[in-house]
Every structure is written in C-alpha cells, then in structure tokens.
Design a protein around this motif. Structure first.
Motif, PDB file in Angstrom:
ATOM      1  N   MET A   1       0.845  -1.180   0.000  1.00 44.71           N
ATOM      2  CA  MET A   1       0.000   0.000   0.000  1.00 44.71           C
ATOM      3  C   MET A   1       0.889   1.242   0.000  1.00 44.71           C
ATOM      4  O   MET A   1       1.811   1.353   0.781  1.00 44.71           O
ATOM      5  N   THR A   2       0.580   2.180  -0.881  1.00 46.75           N
ATOM      6  CA  THR A   2       1.343   3.414  -0.986  1.00 46.75           C
ATOM      7  C   THR A   2       0.565   4.542  -0.337  1.00 46.75           C
ATOM      8  O   THR A   2      -0.613   4.737  -0.635  1.00 46.75           O
ATOM      9  N   LEU A   3       1.226   5.287   0.528  1.00 45.23           N
ATOM     10  CA  LEU A   3       0.583   6.424   1.170  1.00 45.23           C
ATOM     11  C   LEU A   3       0.728   7.649   0.292  1.00 45.23           C
ATOM     12  O   LEU A   3       1.741   7.801  -0.386  1.00 45.23           O
ATOM     13  N   PRO A   4      -0.261   8.539   0.301  1.00 43.66           N
ATOM     14  CA  PRO A   4      -0.153   9.751  -0.498  1.00 43.66           C
ATOM     15  C   PRO A   4       0.952  10.646   0.038  1.00 43.66           C
ATOM     16  O   PRO A   4       1.269  10.629   1.230  1.00 43.66           O
ATOM     17  N   ALA A   5       1.543  11.412  -0.870  1.00 41.97           N
ATOM     18  CA  ALA A   5       2.605  12.339  -0.465  1.00 41.97           C
ATOM     19  C   ALA A   5       2.013  13.405   0.445  1.00 41.97           C
ATOM     20  O   ALA A   5       0.899  13.872   0.242  1.00 41.97           O
ATOM     21  N   MET A   6       2.763  13.774   1.446  1.00 43.90           N
ATOM     22  CA  MET A   6       2.301  14.765   2.402  1.00 43.90           C
ATOM     23  C   MET A   6       2.928  16.112   2.065  1.00 43.90           C
ATOM     24  O   MET A   6       4.131  16.202   1.869  1.00 43.90           O
ATOM     25  N   ASN A   7       2.103  17.153   1.979  1.00 42.36           N
ATOM     26  CA  ASN A   7       2.611  18.497   1.773  1.00 42.36           C
ATOM     27  C   ASN A   7       3.325  18.950   3.039  1.00 42.36           C
ATOM     28  O   ASN A   7       2.981  18.536   4.133  1.00 42.36           O
ATOM     29  N   ASP A   8       4.292  19.863   2.886  1.00 43.81           N
ATOM     30  CA  ASP A   8       4.974  20.401   4.056  1.00 43.81           C
ATOM     31  C   ASP A   8       3.990  21.055   5.016  1.00 43.81           C
ATOM     32  O   ASP A   8       4.149  20.999   6.226  1.00 43.81           O
ATOM     33  N   ASP A   9       2.928  21.695   4.465  1.00 43.45           N
ATOM     34  CA  ASP A   9       1.933  22.344   5.312  1.00 43.45           C
ATOM     35  C   ASP A   9       1.173  21.348   6.172  1.00 43.45           C
ATOM     36  O   ASP A   9       0.657  21.688   7.224  1.00 43.45           O
ATOM     37  N   ASP A  10       1.067  20.110   5.697  1.00 42.76           N
ATOM     38  CA  ASP A  10       0.311  19.093   6.412  1.00 42.76           C
ATOM     39  C   ASP A  10       1.162  18.292   7.392  1.00 42.76           C
ATOM     40  O   ASP A  10       0.636  17.545   8.200  1.00 42.76           O
ATOM     41  N   ALA A  11       2.474  18.418   7.286  1.00 39.44           N
ATOM     42  CA  ALA A  11       3.372  17.642   8.137  1.00 39.44           C
ATOM     43  C   ALA A  11       3.259  18.118   9.580  1.00 39.44           C
ATOM     44  O   ALA A  11       3.124  19.314   9.839  1.00 39.44           O
ATOM     45  N   PRO A  12       3.294  17.198  10.528  1.00 40.36           N
ATOM     46  CA  PRO A  12       3.242  17.625  11.929  1.00 40.36           C
ATOM     47  C   PRO A  12       4.492  18.413  12.297  1.00 40.36           C
ATOM     48  O   PRO A  12       5.583  18.143  11.795  1.00 40.36           O
ATOM     49  N   ARG A  13       4.313  19.410  13.110  1.00 43.99           N
ATOM     50  CA  ARG A  13       5.434  20.240  13.562  1.00 43.99           C
ATOM     51  C   ARG A  13       6.152  19.532  14.711  1.00 43.99           C
ATOM     52  O   ARG A  13       5.528  18.845  15.519  1.00 43.99           O
ATOM     53  N   ALA A  14       7.429  19.742  14.768  1.00 45.06           N
ATOM     54  CA  ALA A  14       8.204  19.164  15.860  1.00 45.06           C
ATOM     55  C   ALA A  14       7.792  19.817  17.171  1.00 45.06           C
ATOM     56  O   ALA A  14       7.532  21.010  17.221  1.00 45.06           O
ATOM     57  N   LYS A  15       7.720  19.008  18.216  1.00 44.94           N
ATOM     58  CA  LYS A  15       7.409  19.560  19.529  1.00 44.94           C
ATOM     59  C   LYS A  15       8.571  20.439  19.953  1.00 44.94           C
ATOM     60  O   LYS A  15       9.716  20.205  19.601  1.00 44.94           O
ATOM     61  N   GLY A  16       8.277  21.458  20.724  1.00 47.15           N
ATOM     62  CA  GLY A  16       9.332  22.354  21.168  1.00 47.15           C
ATOM     63  C   GLY A  16       9.544  23.507  20.206  1.00 47.15           C
ATOM     64  O   GLY A  16      10.601  24.098  20.188  1.00 47.15           O
ATOM     65  N   ASP A  17       8.534  23.812  19.366  1.00 43.73           N
ATOM     66  CA  ASP A  17       8.672  24.949  18.472  1.00 43.73           C
ATOM     67  C   ASP A  17       8.698  26.238  19.293  1.00 43.73           C
ATOM     68  O   ASP A  17       8.494  26.236  20.503  1.00 43.73           O
ATOM     69  N   ALA A  18       8.940  27.354  18.645  1.00 42.07           N
ATOM     70  CA  ALA A  18       9.104  28.625  19.346  1.00 42.07           C
ATOM     71  C   ALA A  18       7.876  28.996  20.175  1.00 42.07           C
ATOM     72  O   ALA A  18       8.006  29.441  21.315  1.00 42.07           O
ATOM     73  N   ALA A  19       6.683  28.820  19.622  1.00 43.74           N
ATOM     74  CA  ALA A  19       5.468  29.170  20.363  1.00 43.74           C
ATOM     75  C   ALA A  19       5.315  28.296  21.603  1.00 43.74           C
ATOM     76  O   ALA A  19       4.918  28.771  22.665  1.00 43.74           O
ATOM     77  N   LYS A  21       7.718  26.877  23.307  1.00 43.65           N
ATOM     78  CA  LYS A  21       8.719  27.292  24.294  1.00 43.65           C
ATOM     79  C   LYS A  21       8.292  28.572  25.000  1.00 43.65           C
ATOM     80  O   LYS A  21       8.454  28.719  26.215  1.00 43.65           O
ATOM     81  N   LEU A  22       7.743  29.513  24.223  1.00 43.84           N
ATOM     82  CA  LEU A  22       7.285  30.763  24.824  1.00 43.84           C
ATOM     83  C   LEU A  22       6.165  30.533  25.824  1.00 43.84           C
ATOM     84  O   LEU A  22       6.134  31.156  26.892  1.00 43.84           O
ATOM     85  N   SER A  23       5.238  29.647  25.488  1.00 40.18           N
ATOM     86  CA  SER A  23       4.086  29.438  26.356  1.00 40.18           C
ATOM     87  C   SER A  23       4.463  28.794  27.684  1.00 40.18           C
ATOM     88  O   SER A  23       3.725  28.899  28.649  1.00 40.18           O
ATOM     89  N   GLY A  24       5.607  28.153  27.741  1.00 40.33           N
ATOM     90  CA  GLY A  24       6.028  27.516  28.978  1.00 40.33           C
ATOM     91  C   GLY A  24       7.026  28.321  29.786  1.00 40.33           C
ATOM     92  O   GLY A  24       7.441  27.910  30.865  1.00 40.33           O
ATOM     93  N   GLU A  25       7.401  29.493  29.284  1.00 39.40           N
ATOM     94  CA  GLU A  25       8.423  30.304  29.952  1.00 39.40           C
ATOM     95  C   GLU A  25       7.873  30.947  31.222  1.00 39.40           C
ATOM     96  O   GLU A  25       6.746  31.438  31.257  1.00 39.40           O
TER      97      GLU A  25
END
Length: 72
Positions: A1-19, A21-25
């Motif tokens: 089974m082949t999965l459809p290609a994922m757009n960069d916009d649809d890719a999950p963001r890595a945890k620990g992004d800037a927002a 980090k800011l929210s936990g400061e």
C-alpha cells in the motif's frame, strides 16, 4: 500500500517549536514594562502569522480552482 505524499503544510510540527517554548516560559522575572514589550512583539507576530495564513489560503484556493482539487 502506498501512502499519499504529504505536503509540508500538512506535516506535523516538531514539539518544542518557538510558540511552545514561549508558552512555557516563567514570566515572574519580567517587569511590567518588559511584559508590555513582550505583548507588543507577540501581537505583531500574530498579525504576521495571520497575514501569511491568509496568503497561503488564497494560494490554495487558486490552486484548487485551477486544478479542481478540494484538499481542505
């Protein structure tokens, strides 16, 4: 089974992004003046992100109209 290609916009963001980090400061060490400055910077960033989101949505709508897609 082949999965459809994922757009960069649809890719999950890595945890620990800037927002994230800011929210936990800890804000206890900031003065009222520093907090006001921080709020101004964050409000400007929100406007920038919304503008980019609107531009991306416009491009997506144009592409969907051109190619007949409806990828949400």
């Amino acid at each position: 089974m082949t999965l459809p290609a994922m757009n960069d916009d649809d890719a999950p963001r890595a945890k620990g992004d800037a927002a994230g980090k800011l929210s936990g400061e800890d804000l206890d060490s900031y003065s009222l003046h520093e907090l006001d400055g921080r709020i101004a910077i964050l409000e400007a960033e929100i406007r920038r992100v919304k503008k980019h989101r609107d531009k991306a949505a416009s491009h997506r709508s144009a592409a969907d109209a051109l190619f007949g897609g409806n990828n949400g």
